[in-house]
Design an enzyme around this catalytic site. Structure first.
Site, PDB file in Angstrom:
ATOM      1  N   ASP A 112       0.815  -1.308  -0.075  1.00  0.00           N
ATOM      2  CA  ASP A 112      -0.024  -0.373   0.179  1.00  0.00           C
ATOM      3  C   ASP A 112       1.057   1.224   0.034  1.00  0.00           C
ATOM      4  O   ASP A 112       0.460   2.439  -0.504  1.00  0.00           O
ATOM      5  CB  ASP A 112      -0.943  -0.015   1.200  1.00  0.00           C
ATOM      6  CG  ASP A 112      -2.231  -1.034   0.935  1.00  0.00           C
ATOM      7  OD1 ASP A 112      -2.165  -1.537  -0.029  1.00  0.00           O
ATOM      8  OD2 ASP A 112      -2.807  -1.096   2.023  1.00  0.00           O
ATOM      9  N   ASN A 139      -4.919   8.747   2.544  1.00  0.00           N
ATOM     10  CA  ASN A 139      -5.257   7.761   3.916  1.00  0.00           C
ATOM     11  C   ASN A 139      -5.821   8.879   4.977  1.00  0.00           C
ATOM     12  O   ASN A 139      -7.018   8.690   5.318  1.00  0.00           O
ATOM     13  CB  ASN A 139      -4.489   6.871   4.431  1.00  0.00           C
ATOM     14  CG  ASN A 139      -4.400   5.651   3.676  1.00  0.00           C
ATOM     15  OD1 ASN A 139      -5.254   5.417   2.730  1.00  0.00           O
ATOM     16  ND2 ASN A 139      -3.488   4.647   3.886  1.00  0.00           N
ATOM     17  N   GLU A 140      -4.945   9.390   5.526  1.00  0.00           N
ATOM     18  CA  GLU A 140      -5.336  10.341   6.899  1.00  0.00           C
ATOM     19  C   GLU A 140      -4.443  11.088   7.138  1.00  0.00           C
ATOM     20  O   GLU A 140      -3.168  11.122   6.761  1.00  0.00           O
ATOM     21  CB  GLU A 140      -5.390   9.245   8.054  1.00  0.00           C
ATOM     22  CG  GLU A 140      -4.217   8.925   8.893  1.00  0.00           C
ATOM     23  CD  GLU A 140      -3.609   7.591   8.193  1.00  0.00           C
ATOM     24  OE1 GLU A 140      -2.419   7.646   7.885  1.00  0.00           O
ATOM     25  OE2 GLU A 140      -4.344   6.453   7.566  1.00  0.00           O
ATOM     26  N   ALA A 162      -5.574   6.929  21.651  1.00  0.00           N
ATOM     27  CA  ALA A 162      -5.376   6.695  23.077  1.00  0.00           C
ATOM     28  C   ALA A 162      -6.048   7.986  24.055  1.00  0.00           C
ATOM     29  O   ALA A 162      -5.255   8.531  24.772  1.00  0.00           O
ATOM     30  CB  ALA A 162      -4.017   6.313  23.610  1.00  0.00           C
ATOM     31  N   TYR A 206      -4.823   3.206   9.937  1.00  0.00           N
ATOM     32  CA  TYR A 206      -4.664   3.468  11.088  1.00  0.00           C
ATOM     33  C   TYR A 206      -5.687   4.118  11.821  1.00  0.00           C
ATOM     34  O   TYR A 206      -6.100   3.568  13.226  1.00  0.00           O
ATOM     35  CB  TYR A 206      -3.725   4.848  11.147  1.00  0.00           C
ATOM     36  CG  TYR A 206      -3.004   5.555  12.361  1.00  0.00           C
ATOM     37  CD1 TYR A 206      -3.344   4.493  13.585  1.00  0.00           C
ATOM     38  CD2 TYR A 206      -2.255   6.567  12.379  1.00  0.00           C
ATOM     39  CE1 TYR A 206      -2.503   5.084  14.596  1.00  0.00           C
ATOM     40  CE2 TYR A 206      -1.711   7.186  13.360  1.00  0.00           C
ATOM     41  CZ  TYR A 206      -1.888   6.113  14.775  1.00  0.00           C
ATOM     42  OH  TYR A 206      -1.150   6.604  15.825  1.00  0.00           O
TER      43      TYR A 206
END
Length: 250
Positions: A42, A110-111, A175, A153
């Site tokens: 990827d 993606n991000e 988190a 992710y």
């Protein structure tokens, strides 16, 4: 006949496949190619998409992660490409403000993620379309994901998998400590998301757009970029919508 330009990551397995495929199908110059075939994982696909804006890319997995790739096979490649399904992806556009006043720009398929860059948790203020929606998020970080990146992710951080046609983005905490139970939000694709770093000297934060990093940021603004359209080709019946669906029923 389809003019194909082959490209590969620098691993032995990808380079070996590159040589065999070029011997069998030839190698068109990228400027005259109808399609680019990317060999690798990827990461290689993301790199090739950034370099070939508008040109369709057909990937074959010769890496470790291949969510964006088709299965590797050398036979009947032109027919596979001709019958492939097209998925169009609009990337995210990131502008990040650094302490020296510089503004860093990058695109992410993606991000875009903000991550603590020191031993203490990051403190972030989150605004959407100019309105503060969260005064203070204390967490290891946060990310904004496209539907195409929602299984990467974002999913590992506990975010939702987004259907490609949903025109939404996933905002996911990494988190989180406070608010402890806050896991994020689903936002309209048209929304403009801004993160302001609170107490940046004591709690430094870095920004990452598909692995392109800005080491220290004071603020980050992110929006979808509809003027850029990446086209990924998938074998018929194995398109990204089907992949996203399968991922949710593993």
């Amino acid at each position: 006949m389809t003019a194909i330009h082959f490209t590969a990551s620098d691993t032995d397995i990808a380079l070996s496949a590159l040589g065999r495929l070029m011997d069998r199908y030839g190698q068109a110059p990228v400027a005259r190619a109808d399609v680019v075939v990317a060999l690798g994982g990827d990461g290689q696909m993301l790199s090739v998409l950034r370099q070939n804006l508008g040109r369709p890319v057909y990937g074959m997995n010769r890496g470790t992660v291949g969510f964006l790739m088709n299965d590797y096979a050398e036979d009947n490649l032109p027919a596979r490409i001709a019958g492939a399904e097209v998925t169009v992806i609009n990337p995210l556009s990131m502008v990040a403000g650094a302490p020296d006043g510089a503004e860093h720009r990058a695109l992410a398929i993606n991000e875009v993620s903000l991550l603590r860059a020191g031993p203490q948790a990051a403190k972030l203020q989150i605004s959407v379309d100019g309105r503060v929606r969260m005064e203070e998020l204390v967490a290891d970080g946060a990310l904004l994901s496209t539907p195409a990146g929602s299984t990467a992710y974002n999913y590992s951080a506990g975010g939702p998998i987004l259907p490609l046609g949903s025109d939404v983005l996933a905002l996911t905490a990494i988190a989180p400590f406070r608010p402890r139970r806050w896991r994020g939000a689903i936002l309209p694709k048209s929304g403009v998301v801004r993160f302001d770093v609170l107490d940046p000297r004591k709690r430094p934060v870095m920004a990452d757009a598909d692995s392109r990093q800005v080491e220290r940021v004071l603020w980050v603004e992110i929006r979808s970029e509809p003027r850029i359209a990446h086209r990924i080709l998938f074998d018929k019946g194995h398109g990204m919508e089907e992949r996203l669906m399968r991922e949710q029923f593993v």
